[in-house]
Design an enzyme around this catalytic site. Structure first.
Site, PDB file in Angstrom:
ATOM      1  CG  ASN A  70       6.566 133.416 -68.199  1.00  0.00           C
ATOM      2  OD1 ASN A  70       6.796 133.412 -67.004  1.00  0.00           O
ATOM      3  ND2 ASN A  70       6.284 134.529 -68.867  1.00  0.00           N
ATOM      4  CB  CYS A  81       3.505 128.675 -71.633  1.00  0.00           C
ATOM      5  SG  CYS A  81       2.880 129.641 -73.022  1.00  0.00           S
ATOM      6  CD  GLU A  83       0.432 127.597 -68.405  1.00  0.00           C
ATOM      7  OE1 GLU A  83       1.543 128.146 -68.665  1.00  0.00           O
ATOM      8  OE2 GLU A  83      -0.653 128.170 -68.600  1.00  0.00           O
TER       9      GLU A  83
END
Length: 172
Positions: A70, A81, A83
Site C-alpha cells: 500500500n 492498496c 492488491e
C-alpha cells in the site's frame, strides 16, 4: 409526507461461500513462497498516516511472483492498496500472463503481523474480479494472518452479485 413500503411478498435468497482454512505448516511450497513475499512486501509499504502496512504477492500462470504494497498520500484518496499495486504491476509488466493466485498480508499499527486475516476493500475486489475475468479462470485468494490462512477459490466469492462488463451492454 413519507411513504412506507411493505414488501410482504418479497422473496429472499441466501448467498454462501466456502472458505478453506490452513495453518502455515500445511501450505505447499508455492503457497509458502506467496506468504513470504507478501510479508516482505509489507516492509515496502508507504503508510505514514494509517501506520497499517499491507503487502500482496501475485502468482502468475508461469509461476512468476510479483508484489505490491500500500502507498498512502496526504491527498486522500490518492494512495493505492497493495492488491491493486500488485495486480496493476503484473498486468503492465506481464500482460500475456494471467494471474493464478494472490496472497494478502498486513501489519497493524503496532508493527506486528495481524492475528486476523485481512480482506481486500471493495475497490480491490472489483479490480481482482476484472483480473479474474481477464484470466478466464478463478483466481485463488489467500488471506493471511499469524493464526491461519483463509483460502477463497474465486474473486466472485468475495464479491457476490458483482458488476462486470455484461452490464455495459445497451440492452441491460
Amino acid at each position: 409526507m413519507a411513504e412506507l413500503y411493505i414488501f410482504a411478498s418479497m422473496k429472499e435468497m441466501d448467498i454462501h461461500i466456502r472458505v478453506g482454512v490452513k495453518q502455515e505448516p500445511e501450505l505447499t511450497d508455492a503457497e509458502r513462497l506467496l506468504v513470504s513475499e507478501a510479508r516482505r512486501a509489507t516492509y515496502r509499504s508507504y503508510s505514514p498516516y494509517s501506520h497499517f502496512s499491507v503487502g500482496a504477492a501475485v502468482e502468475l500462470e508461469d509461476g512468476t511472483v510479483v508484489t505490491g504494497s500500500n502507498q498512502e498520500n496526504a491527498a486522500y484518496p490518492s494512495g493505492l492498496c497493495a492488491e491493486r499495486t500488485a495486480v496493476f504491476y503484473a498486468n503492465s509488466r506481464y500482460p500475456e500472463l494471467a494471474i493464478r493466485s494472490i496472497c494478502i498480508v498486513a501489519r497493524g499499527v503496532d508493527g506486528d503481523f495481524c492475528t486476523r486475516p485481512i480482506t481486500p476493500c471493495g475497490a480491490c475486489r472489483q479490480v481482482l474480479l476484472e483480473a479474474e475475468l481477464r484470466a478466464g479462470h478463478p483466481i485463488k485468494i489467500m488471506l493471511c494472518s499469524t493464526q491461519s490462512i483463509y483460502f477463497v477459490s474465486s474473486v466472485k466469492d468475495l464479491l457476490p452479485l458483482s458488476f462486470d462488463d455484461s452490464f455495459l451492454a445497451l440492452d441491460v
